[in-house]
Design an enzyme around this catalytic site. Structure first.
Site, short mmCIF file in Angstrom:
data_model
loop_
_atom_site.label_atom_id
_atom_site.label_comp_id
_atom_site.label_asym_id
_atom_site.label_seq_id
_atom_site.Cartn_x
_atom_site.Cartn_y
_atom_site.Cartn_z
N THR A 30 -7.36 6.57 -0.95
CA THR A 30 -6.27 6.49 0.03
C THR A 30 -4.97 5.58 -0.83
O THR A 30 -5.55 4.50 -1.37
CB THR A 30 -6.60 5.68 1.30
N SER A 32 -0.98 5.11 -2.46
CA SER A 32 0.18 5.65 -3.25
C SER A 32 -0.26 6.24 -4.95
O SER A 32 0.42 7.24 -5.34
CB SER A 32 1.41 4.81 -3.68
N THR A 33 -1.68 5.72 -5.40
CA THR A 33 -1.89 6.12 -6.55
C THR A 33 -2.77 7.57 -6.36
O THR A 33 -2.58 8.48 -7.09
CB THR A 33 -2.84 5.02 -7.24
N ASP A 85 -10.49 6.51 -6.63
CA ASP A 85 -9.69 5.92 -5.49
C ASP A 85 -8.91 4.66 -6.21
O ASP A 85 -9.30 4.45 -7.55
CB ASP A 85 -10.61 5.06 -4.38
N ASP A 88 -6.43 -2.93 -5.15
CA ASP A 88 -5.30 -3.78 -5.06
C ASP A 88 -5.42 -4.62 -6.16
O ASP A 88 -4.59 -5.24 -6.73
CB ASP A 88 -5.28 -4.24 -3.77
N GLY A 101 -4.24 -0.55 2.10
CA GLY A 101 -3.64 0.45 2.90
C GLY A 101 -4.57 0.72 4.35
O GLY A 101 -4.41 1.51 4.99
N GLU A 107 -13.48 4.11 2.73
CA GLU A 107 -13.36 4.14 1.11
C GLU A 107 -14.74 3.43 0.54
O GLU A 107 -15.38 3.80 -0.42
CB GLU A 107 -12.18 3.11 0.64
C1 A5P Z 1 -6.55 1.73 0.65
O1 A5P Z 1 -6.92 1.15 1.81
C2 A5P Z 1 -6.59 0.70 -0.52
O2 A5P Z 1 -7.71 0.28 -0.69
C3 A5P Z 1 -5.72 1.47 -1.67
O3 A5P Z 1 -6.71 2.02 -2.31
C4 A5P Z 1 -5.25 0.31 -2.42
O4 A5P Z 1 -4.30 -0.43 -1.48
C5 A5P Z 1 -4.35 0.69 -3.57
O5 A5P Z 1 -3.28 1.06 -3.15
P1 A5P Z 1 -2.13 1.90 -3.80
O6 A5P Z 1 -2.34 2.92 -4.72
O7 A5P Z 1 -1.09 2.18 -2.83
O8 A5P Z 1 -1.55 0.85 -4.94
#
Ligand code: A5P
Length: 230
Positions: A30, A32-33, A85, A88, A101, A107
């Site tokens: 989950t 933006s990546t 995945d 952070d 997120g 996850e």
């Molecule tokens: C979601 O719960 C998170 O574990 C995301 O994988 C993590 O926050 C990375 O998010 P972005 O890809 O948006 O930086």
């Protein structure tokens, strides 16, 4: 979000998608990546790639469905071949903080069920020591005041995650407590201590789970880091 960061996320995600092969069951994280991975997978599916996907959140599920990517669930497959995945923070031992997120629980379930777990990040996520980013902890709403006190006793400043002036509710109908530790010296023992608190469902430390970290750098190159055998 800064254009360089977005592009670094995109090139890392697209590199990871190259690891997907016909016939695979793929776990999709989950954030933006992963958004960029979903767009690329959608393109390959339209060109004939045959895969089934398990999503780690409602958000990822809708993005995948928009791309007509075939979905499945744990009721229909024995396991997952490959999960991609984001994260952070990633330390030098490939330990991760996840859950920015709010999807950390699903996850972790998906990563744990996967033969291979590839993490995709922009280079700003690489750290020498975890903990500058708050550690998300998923907790049951019932008794969360008590759970929060116990987290505080572990040496952090805990705050309930709020969005649009309301507590953030996860896809599992739980709450997220963001724990500011500043630095985490012993990720494995902190992980175990947090998860032994009654009322905690899980926390965002992913220890010894990632096999590969694909890093999108700001100079637009991609680095593929392989985990060392334990
Ligand atoms: C979601 O719960 C998170 O574990 C995301 O994988 C993590 O926050 C990375 O998010 P972005 O890809 O948006 O930086």
């Amino acid at each position: 979000m800064n254009k360089d960061i977005l592009n670094s996320k995109k090139i890392a995600a697209e590199k990871a998608v190259e690891h997907i092969k016909d016939g695979m069951v793929v776990g999709l994280g989950t954030g933006s990546t992963i958004y960029f991975a979903i767009q690329k997978i959608g393109k390959y599916v339209k060109e004939g790639l045959q895969i089934k996907v398990i999503a780690t959140s409602h958000q990822t599920e809708s993005l995948a469905l928009e791309q007509s990517i075939p979905m499945t669930s744990f009721a229909h497959v024995d396991g997952i071949d490959l999960t991609i995945d984001g994260a952070d923070e990633v330390d030098t031992n490939f330990n991760l903080i996840k859950g920015g997120g709010g999807a950390l629980l699903r996850e972790k379930i998906v990563a744990d069920a996967s033969k291979e777990f590839i993490v995709v990040v922009d280079e700003s996520k690489l750290v020498a020591q975890l903990g500058k980013f708050f550690l998300p902890v998923e907790v049951l709403p019932f008794g969360m005041e008590k759970t929060m006190q116990k987290l505080h006793h572990l040496g952090c400043h805990p705050t309930i995650r709020v969005t649009n002036n309301k507590p953030f509710v996860t896809d599992n109908s739980n709450l997220i407590i963001d724990c500011a530790f500043k630095f985490i010296e012993h990720p494995q023992s902190l992980h175990n201590q947090i998860n032994s608190i009654v009322g905690v469902v899980d926390n965002g430390l992913f220890i010894n789970m990632a096999n590969k970290v694909i890093v999108g750098c700001f100079d637009q190159t991609v680095k593929v880091l392989e985990s060392k055998p334990l």
